[in-house]
Design an enzyme around this catalytic site. Structure first.
Site: not given
Length: 271
Positions: A136, A211, A241
Site C-alpha cells: 500500500s 481490493d 486490501h
C-alpha cells in the site's frame, strides 16, 4: 489523520499496543532506535533468520501499509525469515508506533532512505543484498527508494503489494467524501511517474483483485508503465486490501522470486 491513520487501531502508538516479535515465537531479534537527518527517532525490528542452515546474506527491508504499526506485521516477517533464511528489517515510519514526529510524504521518504543507510552501515548487514518489500503506502515509498538507489548495486529486487498510482487518484475510492477536493491534497505519492525511472531492478507485482481500498486498476497501470528489465505479475482473485497475503501461493510466489534473484540458492527452502 485521514491520509495517515497512525492512531488506528486504538493504542497503536503505545508500548502496550506494539506487539514484539517474541510474542510470535521469535527470539533472535533487536528492537532498534536510530536517528534521521532531520532530528526524528525511528523504531524498527531487526529479525534474524531462525533457520541458520538456509541463512543468506540477505535482508528484506519491509514497509507496511497505512495503519497500525510494525508489530501487527511480525507474522509476515516470521514467514519470510523462516522460509527464505533472511534478515527482516521492519521500519516504523515517523509518527507511527513508537517513532517520533508527524508523517508526511517528504518525511517518510527520509525515513526509508535512513533505514536503508542504517542497514548498509551495520557490520552485520554491511555486505547484504537487499530486497525492498512495500505494501500500500509502503509500496509508494519503496518505489521512490529503489528509484533513488538502483545504481548502488546492493538492491536486489522490489516487491509491491496493493499499492496505488498516486494519492490524488486514490482519494475518490479510498476517501469518498474527499473526492471533490482531491486536487487540494499536498501529499502526492506519484508512483506512476517515479516507477518508470526504475530500469535495473526486478519487480514482483502482487495484486488482490477484490481490493476494496486501492482499485486493482492502479496496480495494473503501474505494471503497464514499468520499464524495468524484469517484471512479474501475480494476482489473487479473492484478495482484499489487507488479506491478499492470506491467499493461496502468496508466499510461494515471494520465495520463488527471491530464489530466482539469488540464482536458485533457495531450492532447499519449502513452504
Amino acid at each position: 489523520e485521514i491520509i495517515y491513520p497512525r492512531n488506528l487501531p486504538l493504542g497503536a502508538r503505545t508500548e502496550e499496543g506494539l506487539p514484539r516479535p517474541d510474542r510470535f515465537g521469535i527470539s533472535d531479534y533487536e528492537d532498534v532506535r536510530f536517528p534521521t537527518p532531520d532530528g526524528e527517532t525511528l523504531n524498527a525490528f531487526f529479525i534474524r533468520p531462525s533457520n541458520k542452515r538456509i541463512a543468506k546474506k540477505l535482508t528484506i527491508l519491509m514497509f507496511h501499509g497505512n495503519a497500525g504499526n510494525i508489530g501487527h506485521r511480525v507474522p509476515i516477517a516470521k514467514v519470510l525469515e523462516e522460509h527464505i533464511g533472511c534478515n527482516v528489517f521492519m521500519l516504523e515510519y515517523r509518527g507511527y508506533g513508537l517513532s517520533t514526529g508527524t508523517p508526511d510524504e517528504d518525511g517518510i521518504n527520509i525515513d526509508a532512505q535512513t533505514a536503508l543507510d542504517y542497514i548498509r552501515n551495520q557490520d552485520e548487514t554491511r555486505n547484504d543484498k537487499i530486497i525492498v518489500y512495500g505494501e500500500s503506502i509502503g509500496g509508494a515509498c519503496s518505489i521512490r527508494l529503489v528509484a533513488n538507489n538502483q545504481e548502488a548495486g546492493d538492491v536486489l529486487g522490489l516487491i509491491l503489494i496493493n499499492t496505488f498510482t498516486s494519492l490524488r487518484k486514490l482519494i475518490p475510492s479510498a476517501f469518498p467524501p474527499a473526492k471533490y477536493i482531491a486536487f487540494m491534497c499536498h501529499q502526492y505519492w506519484n508512483s506512476e511517474e517515479v516507477l518508470p525511472e526504475i530500469t535495473k531492478i526486478p519487480i514482483l507485482f502482487m495484486s488482490g483483485l477484490k481490493d476494496e481500498i486501492v482499485p486493482p486498476s492502479h496496480m495494473k497501470e503501474l505494471y503497464a508503465g514499468c520499464r524495468t528489465r524484469k517484471k512479474i505479475w501475480r494476482d489473487f482473485p479473492n484478495g482484499t486490501h489487507n488479506e491478499t497475503l492470506a491467499e493461496p501461493y502468496f508466499f510461494d510466489y515471494i520465495v520463488h522470486f527471491v530464489r530466482e534473484l539469488l540464482g536458485g540458492q533457495l531450492m532447499e527452502a519449502r513452504l
